[in-house]
Design a protein around this motif. Structure first.
Motif: not given
Length: 180
Positions: A1-12, A88-94, A101-107
């Motif tokens: 499920x990490x891949x799914x969570x990462x995909x949703x996190x990148x989308x947000x 929605x069960x993935x919300x905490x992981x997302x 993701x946001x940290x990575x994008x901001x260096x």
């Protein structure tokens, strides 16, 4: 499920950037919903139940969002998408992935620093400067101690581990001796 969570996190993260939202404010708002979700078994049951109509779930979301201070519509809509798609069960992981993701994008990057003893402020500053030089990123340090290290420091940045501990040096020497 990490891949799914990462995909949703990148989308947000993309939505936050496109809408020019304050990323730290969006994370706080999302984490407020996560806290409510994690603290209330009843809320989890409502949002995860296929027997409850989506419209009712959204009404509950709107009430929760108003109660915990979600003012950015894209954050609310993102949680609604998770409810609608049964994720929605993935919300905490997302939410955790979004922070990364946001940290990575901001260096910026989290660094888990483990030492045998508490580091002095000048040692911390020197270590952070060196890690920053190696990674080319701004370091967000998290310090812990572990007496098993004997001495030195280990640093974990993402999946990379820098082992400057006495234990690590002894293991490398042992490996070299057994290979010879």
């Amino acid at each position: 499920m990490a891949a799914v969570s990462s995909r949703y996190a990148r989308a947000l993260a993309d939505v936050i950037a496109d809408a020019k939202l304050d990323a730290s404010k969006a994370i706080v708002q999302l984490n407020s919903v996560v806290a409510a979700f994690e603290l209330s078994r009843e809320l989890r049951e409502v949002w995860e139940s296929p027997a409850i109509p989506v419209e009712q779930k959204r009404q509950v979301l709107d009430a929760i969002a108003a109660n915990v201070g979600v003012t950015d519509r894209p954050v609310r809509n993102f949680v609604a998408v998770l409810i609608d798609h049964g994720r929605i069960a993935l919300l905490p992981e997302i939410a955790a992935q979004l922070d990364i993701e946001l940290n990575s994008r901001s260096g910026r990057v989290d660094a888990e620093i483990v030492s045998a003893r508490e580091l002095a402020p000048e040692q911390r500053a020197s270590l952070i400067a060196e890690i920053s030089r190696l990674t080319g990123k701004v370091i967000l340090p998290h310090y812990t101690t572990d007496e098993k290290l004997l001495g030195g420091v280990t640093v974990r940045v993402g999946s990379t581990i820098y082992d400057g501990s006495v234990r690590g040096q002894l293991q490398r020497i042992r490996q070299q001796l057994t290979e010879s």
